[in-house]
Scaffold this motif. Sequence first.
Motif, PDB file in Angstrom:
ATOM      1  N   UNK A  14       0.838  -1.187   0.000  1.00 15.56           N
ATOM      2  CA  UNK A  14       0.000   0.000   0.000  1.00 15.56           C
ATOM      3  C   UNK A  14       0.884   1.252   0.000  1.00 15.56           C
ATOM      4  N   UNK A  15       0.632   2.166  -0.892  1.00 17.55           N
ATOM      5  CA  UNK A  15       1.363   3.412  -0.906  1.00 17.55           C
ATOM      6  C   UNK A  15       0.606   4.458  -1.717  1.00 17.55           C
ATOM      7  N   UNK A  16      -0.256   5.222  -1.053  1.00 11.78           N
ATOM      8  CA  UNK A  16      -1.025   6.248  -1.766  1.00 11.78           C
ATOM      9  C   UNK A  16      -0.143   7.201  -2.574  1.00 11.78           C
ATOM     10  N   UNK A  17       1.093   7.466  -2.069  1.00 15.62           N
ATOM     11  CA  UNK A  17       2.000   8.366  -2.788  1.00 15.62           C
ATOM     12  C   UNK A  17       2.253   7.843  -4.205  1.00 15.62           C
TER      13      UNK A  17
ATOM     14  N   UNK B  64       7.551   1.775   6.521  1.00 18.22           N
ATOM     15  CA  UNK B  64       6.248   2.405   6.752  1.00 18.22           C
ATOM     16  C   UNK B  64       5.151   1.718   5.937  1.00 18.22           C
ATOM     17  N   UNK B  65       5.394   1.497   4.647  1.00 15.35           N
ATOM     18  CA  UNK B  65       4.372   0.939   3.763  1.00 15.35           C
ATOM     19  C   UNK B  65       4.130  -0.542   4.066  1.00 15.35           C
TER      20      UNK B  65
ATOM     21  N   UNK C 193       4.527  -2.045   6.931  1.00 13.47           N
ATOM     22  CA  UNK C 193       3.802  -2.140   8.208  1.00 13.47           C
ATOM     23  C   UNK C 193       2.319  -1.843   8.000  1.00 13.47           C
ATOM     24  N   UNK C 194       2.041  -0.808   7.208  1.00 15.41           N
ATOM     25  CA  UNK C 194       0.638  -0.447   6.950  1.00 15.41           C
ATOM     26  C   UNK C 194      -0.063  -1.590   6.221  1.00 15.41           C
TER      27      UNK C 194
ATOM     28  N   UNK D 168      -0.886  -4.348   8.633  1.00  9.92           N
ATOM     29  CA  UNK D 168      -2.040  -4.007   9.465  1.00  9.92           C
ATOM     30  C   UNK D 168      -3.339  -4.153   8.671  1.00  9.92           C
ATOM     31  N   UNK D 169      -3.276  -3.721   7.409  1.00 11.76           N
ATOM     32  CA  UNK D 169      -4.458  -3.817   6.547  1.00 11.76           C
ATOM     33  C   UNK D 169      -4.880  -5.277   6.378  1.00 11.76           C
TER      34      UNK D 169
END
Lengths: 360, 199
Positions: free
Chosen positions: B112-115, B148-149, B151-152, B155-156
Amino acid sequence: MIEELYLRNFRNYGEARLSFSSGINLFCGENGQGKTNLLEAIYLLGMLSSFRKAEAASMVKKGEETFCISGDFTGDGAYKLLLEKGPRGWEKISANGSLYRKKLDYLGKIRIVVFSPDEIELIQGSPEGRRRYIDRTCFNTSHHYLKQLKNYRRVLKQRNILLKKGIFRGEEFGTWTERLALAGAKIVKERAALIEKLNQKLSEGHPFLGTDSIKLRYVGTCTGDEMDVSQGLLDKLTSSSHVERCRRTTVSGPHRDDIEISVNGTVAKAFSSRGEMRSVLLALKTAETALYDDIWGESPLILLDDVASELDIGRRSALISFLREKGNQVLMTTTEAENIPLFGNKEDTLFRVSEGKIIH
Amino acid sequence: MGFFAKPIAQLIGELSKFPGIGEKTATRLAFHILRSSREDAESLAGTILAVKEKIRLCSKCFNITDEDPCRICKDTRRQQDVLCVVEGPQDVAVIERTGEFRGGYHILHGVLSPINGIGPDDLRMKSLVRRVADRDVREVIVATNPKVEGEATALYIAKLLKPFGVKVTRLAQGLPMGGELEYFDAATVSAAIEGRRDI
């Protein structure tokens, strides 16, 4: 301490080499001759950024493409630090001959405390300046803080992009919100711990404000231990969802927190005269110095920019005798050497600065 | 690059598109190919084409494969009730090399990485849910990178699989083997302290 500094094409210096002594090193000269540039170069070596609000690109001497700064430091370890900056950014960041590709790995070798006329912003200015100060001090006391801060900022950026796209609910958004609360809690915990330590040092007394008591307070979304803060941040983020939806950005968290400085219970910003603000700043900076002493067992380098114009003679004497007593190496600028009381010990050195040249 | 004849200049151009290959290295490689025998050059060209023609994604785990289902998915001796979720096919190779893990894999093909414009729909999330729902999966090990990505994303996945009552675990973080404590950075050591365990 710093033993030697070498500059090439930095600001108004073509080439210069200076050897320092362990006491007070005084750069004396008229305005605009390049005294502060010397302090700036040293700060840059340690922190890779300027304490003046300037981009390093503008620090290259007119007509040149790259500047080079190097310095020999001793203390906790011996470091030969060398920086080169060209038109496309840092070309060389090295310590003891090893090149560093990541700034993060290079930083943290030496500790520097600055007192300059711009620092008044810490009291008068926006919360951003205070956050920057507290973040830098947190980093100087524990180096992994910067990594935590970078993590937090990265999560924040990711979440803000979702908000910009108009995504403010659902599992994906919720995931980033939870990660933000977790990363934010680590930041709040470190900052709060630092403020407690600074308060401890401030309460031990300082020679600048008589018996007045100076206290810092962390003004944040939530306080408590890491778990509490994390839960608190999560609740706050959830409850401010409607504001976020309008503004399309994250409105609460450590990136919006502030540090309140108060004297005898009154917020310094509200009542202080310029002179009093200076004293508060001095007290804060000396507390910071004492803290580094405790943690690293080594006195930080002290850079004093034009304190004569900022402090009256009494405070100047108090500051200098305080630093002498603590055994700090001091590098300072002044227009008149006579303005600096107690200067001229055998461990002191005077440098005359004129048009980007050092006249011994 | 005007110094070179057009075919070699084109080859240099193509090679310099590779990650980590600059113009200088590309020039060296191009001249190496030029000097090599015709058979070697044909074999190289053929291998490159074969990769594009024969390799596809496994319909179960989305690993890259030349047979569907892939060898790991077909292997009935492997544990069928444990899945390891990874970011990319390279991660499978790393975990396989350990010999520690004998379950199945699920390759997300990203994090996941919205950027970078990557949301759950750009990753193999729905198929992961389907696999967990359809089969008797006991445990899902999330082995995304500890960034960061990653880990997110972990969690997702945990949130996503919660309704199925499956055990979701995360790879431990901490000290690498054979190292010395004094040489690790503070972040690594503090992760290790956080993840300490009884002995």
